[in-house]
Design an enzyme around this catalytic site. Sequence first.
Site, PDB file in Angstrom:
ATOM      1  N   ASP A 160      44.822  54.624   9.778  1.00 43.88           N
ATOM      2  CA  ASP A 160      45.138  53.315  10.350  1.00 43.88           C
ATOM      3  C   ASP A 160      46.419  52.773   9.729  1.00 43.88           C
ATOM      4  O   ASP A 160      46.591  52.799   8.503  1.00 43.88           O
ATOM      5  CB  ASP A 160      43.987  52.339  10.093  1.00 43.88           C
ATOM      6  CG  ASP A 160      44.279  50.949  10.645  1.00 43.88           C
ATOM      7  OD1 ASP A 160      44.082  50.748  11.851  1.00 43.88           O
ATOM      8  OD2 ASP A 160      44.721  50.076   9.866  1.00 43.88           O
ATOM      9  N   TYR A 168      53.523  47.022   8.150  1.00 44.92           N
ATOM     10  CA  TYR A 168      53.391  47.601   6.817  1.00 44.92           C
ATOM     11  C   TYR A 168      54.700  48.319   6.461  1.00 44.92           C
ATOM     12  O   TYR A 168      55.089  49.286   7.113  1.00 44.92           O
ATOM     13  CB  TYR A 168      52.237  48.596   6.743  1.00 44.92           C
ATOM     14  CG  TYR A 168      50.884  48.061   7.148  1.00 44.92           C
ATOM     15  CD1 TYR A 168      50.620  46.688   7.168  1.00 44.92           C
ATOM     16  CD2 TYR A 168      49.860  48.926   7.520  1.00 44.92           C
ATOM     17  CE1 TYR A 168      49.379  46.206   7.553  1.00 44.92           C
ATOM     18  CE2 TYR A 168      48.615  48.453   7.898  1.00 44.92           C
ATOM     19  CZ  TYR A 168      48.386  47.090   7.921  1.00 44.92           C
ATOM     20  OH  TYR A 168      47.152  46.620   8.298  1.00 44.92           O
ATOM     21  N   GLN A 228      38.642  45.086  14.213  1.00 38.32           N
ATOM     22  CA  GLN A 228      38.957  45.338  12.806  1.00 38.32           C
ATOM     23  C   GLN A 228      38.980  44.011  12.064  1.00 38.32           C
ATOM     24  O   GLN A 228      39.696  43.080  12.450  1.00 38.32           O
ATOM     25  CB  GLN A 228      40.319  46.036  12.687  1.00 38.32           C
ATOM     26  CG  GLN A 228      40.626  46.485  11.274  1.00 38.32           C
ATOM     27  CD  GLN A 228      41.893  47.315  11.163  1.00 38.32           C
ATOM     28  OE1 GLN A 228      42.624  47.196  10.177  1.00 38.32           O
ATOM     29  NE2 GLN A 228      42.162  48.157  12.154  1.00 38.32           N
ATOM     30  N   TYR A 248      38.318  46.482   7.061  1.00 37.47           N
ATOM     31  CA  TYR A 248      39.487  46.619   6.195  1.00 37.47           C
ATOM     32  C   TYR A 248      39.310  45.784   4.937  1.00 37.47           C
ATOM     33  O   TYR A 248      38.453  44.936   4.858  1.00 37.47           O
ATOM     34  CB  TYR A 248      40.779  46.294   6.940  1.00 37.47           C
ATOM     35  CG  TYR A 248      41.134  44.852   7.235  1.00 37.47           C
ATOM     36  CD1 TYR A 248      41.722  44.033   6.272  1.00 37.47           C
ATOM     37  CD2 TYR A 248      40.953  44.310   8.507  1.00 37.47           C
ATOM     38  CE1 TYR A 248      42.099  42.728   6.556  1.00 37.47           C
ATOM     39  CE2 TYR A 248      41.328  43.008   8.803  1.00 37.47           C
ATOM     40  CZ  TYR A 248      41.901  42.216   7.825  1.00 37.47           C
ATOM     41  OH  TYR A 248      42.274  40.920   8.118  1.00 37.47           O
ATOM     42  N   LEU A 303      37.775  46.995  -0.744  1.00 37.42           N
ATOM     43  CA  LEU A 303      37.724  46.797  -2.194  1.00 37.42           C
ATOM     44  C   LEU A 303      38.337  45.456  -2.592  1.00 37.42           C
ATOM     45  O   LEU A 303      38.563  45.200  -3.768  1.00 37.42           O
ATOM     46  CB  LEU A 303      38.455  47.944  -2.915  1.00 37.42           C
ATOM     47  CG  LEU A 303      37.843  49.333  -2.706  1.00 37.42           C
ATOM     48  CD1 LEU A 303      38.676  50.393  -3.418  1.00 37.42           C
ATOM     49  CD2 LEU A 303      36.396  49.366  -3.199  1.00 37.42           C
ATOM     50  N   LYS A 346      38.550  46.909 -12.380  1.00 43.67           N
ATOM     51  CA  LYS A 346      39.717  47.121 -13.240  1.00 43.67           C
ATOM     52  C   LYS A 346      40.636  45.903 -13.320  1.00 43.67           C
ATOM     53  O   LYS A 346      41.654  45.941 -14.014  1.00 43.67           O
ATOM     54  CB  LYS A 346      40.514  48.328 -12.725  1.00 43.67           C
ATOM     55  CG  LYS A 346      39.728  49.634 -12.740  1.00 43.67           C
ATOM     56  CD  LYS A 346      40.538  50.776 -12.138  1.00 43.67           C
ATOM     57  CE  LYS A 346      39.728  52.065 -12.114  1.00 43.67           C
ATOM     58  NZ  LYS A 346      40.502  53.178 -11.484  1.00 43.67           N
TER      59      LYS A 346
END
Length: 346
Positions: free
Chosen positions: A51, A56, A189, A217, A220, A228
């Site tokens: 994707d 981007y 999406q 999407y 995380l 982290k």
Amino acid sequence: METRKIPGTDLNLSVIAFGSYASGKGWAPSERKSAIEAIRASYQLGVTTFDTAPIYGLGDTEAILGEALSCFPRDKVQILTKFGLRWLYVRGRPFRTVVSFDGKDVNIYRYATRESVIEECENSLRRLKTDYIDLYQLHWPDEATPFEETFEAVSRLVEQGKVRYVGVSNVTPEQMDEIGKIVPVVSLQMPYNMVERGIEKDVMKYCIDSNRAILAYRPLEAGLLTGKIRPDATWPRNDSRNTNPYFTPDNIRRVNAFLEQLRPLASEKKATLAQLALRWTANRSGITSVLAGAVNSLEAVENARAAEISLSRRDMDFINGTLLKLDTEMINEALRKTRVRLAALS
């Protein structure tokens, strides 16, 4: 790699897909090489769904993806890209400002007129080194252009064989209904992860009931769910985490404490916390594919192997119960801050 079919299509998406947003920061030669290696490593581990979007890297990410996938059989991968955000023209509604690879501010506009959609598709096909796009998605609605105009242009692209199927991103169920009267819409999406679960309120049921796929999407949450991120972390200028409410020091501490409670389960599964978060997202009702980003082959391999993890009902119940406690903490903190603000105004 597990695959899942988008209802009403012949598209079988890999349950973990490669989301290329992280590959769009503007590249030195070494970074570009790492991005290409990440994409190819994903494919070698069974990821077939990739994707991207013109915005981007201001076009560069599509070019990177096109180069990376050029050595694989075209019919073995699904290329997903988007339209509706432009930076070449000062037209449409202002969307946001990003920083280009040379450090300059670039203004982005929501712009999806008939001519713009056709032009965007041609540009994407050229950069992606392909003659068709498997799933062409509206990136964000352009309120200044009627959906009829936008999606009549997309319908023309479908008729010409340049687009196989049509999806949308960041729209409401009501908008999907409106668009669906013009062209068949097979997918939505949206952001979805352990801490960002807004679509559970109505969107998930809507998509399940209307037989549409959900592509998740930001699974995380920009790295927050890796465990982290430190509470004292800082971000570059124009990084969205500067204004993301999940990235306050207090919330980072809360999320890290939540993740520590999951660490024994991750260890039992021989998984990282990030892999556990990806697998949890893929297991949620209505989710067809999870778009996970990677800037190098190590991250790409870690993401792809999340598909190999098995979470039982008991495992999911444990994670969901732990999440409920995190939700309560965040809600209480938000209420406390609201009371403080109101008290200051009184």
